[in-house]
Scaffold this active site. Structure first.
Site, PDB file in Angstrom:
ATOM      1  N   CYS A 116       0.822  -1.071  -0.136  1.00 51.85           N
ATOM      2  CA  CYS A 116       0.066   0.042  -0.050  1.00 51.85           C
ATOM      3  C   CYS A 116       0.779   1.227  -0.224  1.00 51.85           C
ATOM      4  O   CYS A 116       0.363   2.194  -0.294  1.00 51.85           O
ATOM      5  CB  CYS A 116      -1.020  -0.082   1.224  1.00 51.85           C
ATOM      6  SG  CYS A 116      -2.073  -1.285   1.080  1.00 51.85           S
ATOM      7  N   HIS A 256      -3.654   7.090   2.821  1.00 53.35           N
ATOM      8  CA  HIS A 256      -4.078   5.654   2.072  1.00 53.35           C
ATOM      9  C   HIS A 256      -5.389   5.435   2.675  1.00 53.35           C
ATOM     10  O   HIS A 256      -5.761   5.618   3.908  1.00 53.35           O
ATOM     11  CB  HIS A 256      -3.077   4.735   2.444  1.00 53.35           C
ATOM     12  CG  HIS A 256      -3.312   3.369   2.217  1.00 53.35           C
ATOM     13  ND1 HIS A 256      -3.824   2.908   0.842  1.00 53.35           N
ATOM     14  CD2 HIS A 256      -3.619   2.092   2.843  1.00 53.35           C
ATOM     15  CE1 HIS A 256      -4.004   1.817   0.885  1.00 53.35           C
ATOM     16  NE2 HIS A 256      -3.838   1.223   2.093  1.00 53.35           N
ATOM     17  N   ASN A 286     -10.219  -0.264  -0.591  1.00 56.17           N
ATOM     18  CA  ASN A 286      -8.847   0.013  -0.558  1.00 56.17           C
ATOM     19  C   ASN A 286      -8.346  -0.854  -1.877  1.00 56.17           C
ATOM     20  O   ASN A 286      -8.413  -1.969  -2.211  1.00 56.17           O
ATOM     21  CB  ASN A 286      -8.308  -0.934   0.820  1.00 56.17           C
ATOM     22  CG  ASN A 286      -6.924  -0.829   0.573  1.00 56.17           C
ATOM     23  OD1 ASN A 286      -5.941  -0.565  -0.056  1.00 56.17           O
ATOM     24  ND2 ASN A 286      -6.338  -1.305   1.954  1.00 56.17           N
TER      25      ASN A 286
HETATM   26  O1  UT7 Z   1      -3.827  -1.290   3.553  1.00 59.59           O
HETATM   27  C1  UT7 Z   1      -3.407  -2.327   4.035  1.00 59.59           C
HETATM   28  C2  UT7 Z   1      -3.401  -2.105   5.636  1.00 59.59           C
HETATM   29  N1  UT7 Z   1      -4.749  -2.615   6.046  1.00 59.59           N
HETATM   30  C3  UT7 Z   1      -5.289  -2.063   7.021  1.00 59.59           C
HETATM   31  O2  UT7 Z   1      -4.871  -1.018   7.424  1.00 59.59           O
HETATM   32  C4  UT7 Z   1      -6.567  -2.819   7.677  1.00 59.59           C
HETATM   33  C5  UT7 Z   1      -6.394  -2.769   9.151  1.00 59.59           C
HETATM   34  N2  UT7 Z   1      -7.681  -3.255   9.655  1.00 59.59           N
HETATM   35  C6  UT7 Z   1      -8.775  -2.804   9.710  1.00 59.59           C
HETATM   36  O3  UT7 Z   1      -8.971  -1.998   9.083  1.00 59.59           O
HETATM   37  C7  UT7 Z   1      -9.721  -3.546  10.700  1.00 59.59           C
HETATM   38  O4  UT7 Z   1      -9.074  -4.384  11.502  1.00 59.59           O
HETATM   39  C8  UT7 Z   1     -10.773  -4.564   9.655  1.00 59.59           C
HETATM   40  C9  UT7 Z   1     -11.733  -3.438   9.094  1.00 59.59           C
HETATM   41  C10 UT7 Z   1     -10.043  -5.501   8.905  1.00 59.59           C
HETATM   42  C11 UT7 Z   1     -11.659  -5.229  10.804  1.00 59.59           C
HETATM   43  O5  UT7 Z   1     -12.173  -4.226  11.703  1.00 59.59           O
HETATM   44  P1  UT7 Z   1     -12.245  -4.738  13.277  1.00 59.59           P
HETATM   45  O6  UT7 Z   1     -13.148  -3.531  13.917  1.00 59.59           O
HETATM   46  O7  UT7 Z   1     -10.941  -4.819  13.715  1.00 59.59           O
HETATM   47  O8  UT7 Z   1     -13.194  -6.156  13.219  1.00 59.59           O
HETATM   48  P2  UT7 Z   1     -12.589  -7.638  13.873  1.00 59.59           P
HETATM   49  O9  UT7 Z   1     -11.732  -8.218  12.920  1.00 59.59           O
HETATM   50  O10 UT7 Z   1     -11.923  -7.193  15.323  1.00 59.59           O
HETATM   51  O11 UT7 Z   1     -13.860  -8.424  14.101  1.00 59.59           O
HETATM   52  C12 UT7 Z   1     -14.871  -7.731  15.059  1.00 59.59           C
HETATM   53  C13 UT7 Z   1     -16.148  -8.749  14.731  1.00 59.59           C
HETATM   54  C14 UT7 Z   1     -15.709 -10.061  14.929  1.00 59.59           C
HETATM   55  O12 UT7 Z   1     -16.750 -10.890  15.551  1.00 59.59           O
HETATM   56  P3  UT7 Z   1     -16.588 -11.368  16.752  1.00 59.59           P
HETATM   57  O13 UT7 Z   1     -15.428 -12.510  16.592  1.00 59.59           O
HETATM   58  O14 UT7 Z   1     -16.248 -10.324  17.634  1.00 59.59           O
HETATM   59  O15 UT7 Z   1     -17.826 -12.210  17.026  1.00 59.59           O
HETATM   60  C15 UT7 Z   1     -15.735 -10.612  13.284  1.00 59.59           C
HETATM   61  O16 UT7 Z   1     -16.000 -11.865  12.988  1.00 59.59           O
HETATM   62  O17 UT7 Z   1     -16.669  -8.420  13.537  1.00 59.59           O
HETATM   63  C16 UT7 Z   1     -16.787  -9.573  12.752  1.00 59.59           C
HETATM   64  N3  UT7 Z   1     -16.726  -9.089  11.406  1.00 59.59           N
HETATM   65  C17 UT7 Z   1     -17.629  -8.886  10.543  1.00 59.59           C
HETATM   66  N4  UT7 Z   1     -18.995  -8.913  10.802  1.00 59.59           N
HETATM   67  C18 UT7 Z   1     -19.598  -8.488   9.786  1.00 59.59           C
HETATM   68  C19 UT7 Z   1     -15.529  -9.352  10.566  1.00 59.59           C
HETATM   69  N5  UT7 Z   1     -15.775  -8.843   9.551  1.00 59.59           N
HETATM   70  C20 UT7 Z   1     -17.249  -8.832   9.233  1.00 59.59           C
HETATM   71  C21 UT7 Z   1     -18.130  -8.450   8.417  1.00 59.59           C
HETATM   72  N6  UT7 Z   1     -19.361  -8.087   8.469  1.00 59.59           N
HETATM   73  N7  UT7 Z   1     -17.556  -8.279   7.465  1.00 59.59           N
END
Ligand code: UT7
Length: 331
Positions: A116, A256, A286
């Protein structure tokens, strides 16, 4: 001798027509518009549906748009730096195929891989060639067909990415515009959190790698988020401080576009109001190394010669950084 700066003199783009909406995604995996908008800030992303077209095609389309806009002929280009994490082939490079499709016959080309942060690294590289004095017209083409490495059965990653390509022309100037300062960083601490498991020399393609979905992008979102929020803001503030810039001096932050919450946190640390921040993640998701030039293209009409711009990015590796540039032209 007069100091030579490298300045952006045009920005082109290519966006596939197909829009994959949150509504459509929520029929494919267990997700919702509400979750994606509140956690990431994406409404839709573009997808290149054509199976026979890849990163070089998109990149060539973006370069054609750039050359049309700037009136520069393909033969005038001296050098092409291509940034992509989805090359047409592992080798040869995608940049060479872009040159071929556009007719940039006098250019030499190579690919630069910094995920990225690819555009930032390419801009600094282009600037060094420009300052060395021989190459006068350099194209940075950033082309990402993220849909081919996205697993549309994995709700944790499939809402995040989109396809896009951009092309930026970089030329020399003796005016006090263009790239003024940069900070580029990398740290292998991030490898385990964000990578593609197979297809490289460590784990070549096999029946098992295909069956286990190891040719898709793998991300552990939370640790990546934690590092991104801190490091992207750190370098953005650092580059402001060492150039004696306050929020009032800055016309635009071009961040970004990985997560609206990361962008907001960076702008807050810089004490910048939201109207000075370029944000289009809602429309494109992204698009890896293409996000920043895509913003520059979209805001081009609002940019004025001499505007102070901070560009910052964070991505796989980890790689991250910030550029300070003074915009080069009025549209
Ligand atoms: O460009 C390259 C660099 N990349 C980045 O900068 C990305 C950095 N990371 C992020 O932007 C975030 O971590 C994500 C957007 C990828 C994920 O968001 P989050 O708030 O960190 O969610 P999480 O992974 O902690 O998941 C929270 C909950 C989980 O459920 P439980 O285990 O708490 O029951 C996930 O299973 O949200 C659930 N979840 C979803 N629910 C509905 C994960 N993806 C989804 C989804 N829809 N698409």
């Amino acid at each position: 001798m007069e100091k030579i700066n490298a300045v952006i003199t045009g920005v082109g783009k290519f966006l596939p027509e197909y829009r994959l909406t949150n509504e459509e995604l929520s029929k494919m995996v267990d997700t919702s518009d509400e979750w994606i908008m509140s956690r990431v800030g994406i409404k839709e992303r573009r997808i290149l549906k054509d199976k026979d077209k890849a990163a070089s095609y998109m990149g060539a389309m973006a370069v054609k748009d750039l050359l049309y806009k700037t009136g520069v002929k393909p033969e005038e280009i001296d050098m092409v730096i291509c940034t992509t994490v989805t090359p047409d082939y592992i080798f040869p490079t995608t940049g060479i195929m872009v040159c071929d499709q556009v007719g940039m016959k006098n250019a030499f080309s190579y690919d630069l891989h910094a995920s990225c942060s690819g555009f930032l690294n390419a801009m600094v590289t282009a600037s060094k060639f420009i300052q060395a004095g021989r190459e006068k017209k350099i194209v940075i083409v950033s082309t990402e067909k993220m849909s081919v490495i996205t697993d549309y059965s994995d709700r944790k990653t499939c809402p995040l990415f989109g396809d896009a390509a951009t092309a930026v022309l970089v030329e020399p100037t003796t005016e006090n515009i263009g790239l003024i300062d940069y900070i580029l960083r990398s740290d292998g601490v991030g490898v385990k959190f964000l990578h593609q498991k197979s297809g490289g020399s460590l784990s070549p393609a096999s029946v098992s790698s295909v069956n286990h979905g190891e040719h898709f992008l793998y991300q552990e979102g939370q640790p990546v988020f934690k590092y991104a929020v801190t490091y992207m803001a750190d370098v953005s503030v650092e580059i402001m401080q060492r150039n004696n810039l306050t929020a009032n001096d800055i016309a635009w932050l071009v961040p970004h576009q990985a997560n609206l919450r990361i962008i907001d946190a960076t702008a807050r640390r810089m004490e910048l109001p939201s109207e000075k921040v370029m944000i289009n993640i809602e429309k494109y998701g992204n698009t890896t190394s293409a996000t920043i030039p895509l913003c520059l293209n979209e805001w081009e009409n609002q940019l004025k010669k001499g505007d102070n711009i901070i560009i910052s990015a964070f991505g796989a590796g980890f790689t991250w950084g910030a550029l300070y540039l003074k915009w080069g032209y009025n549209s």
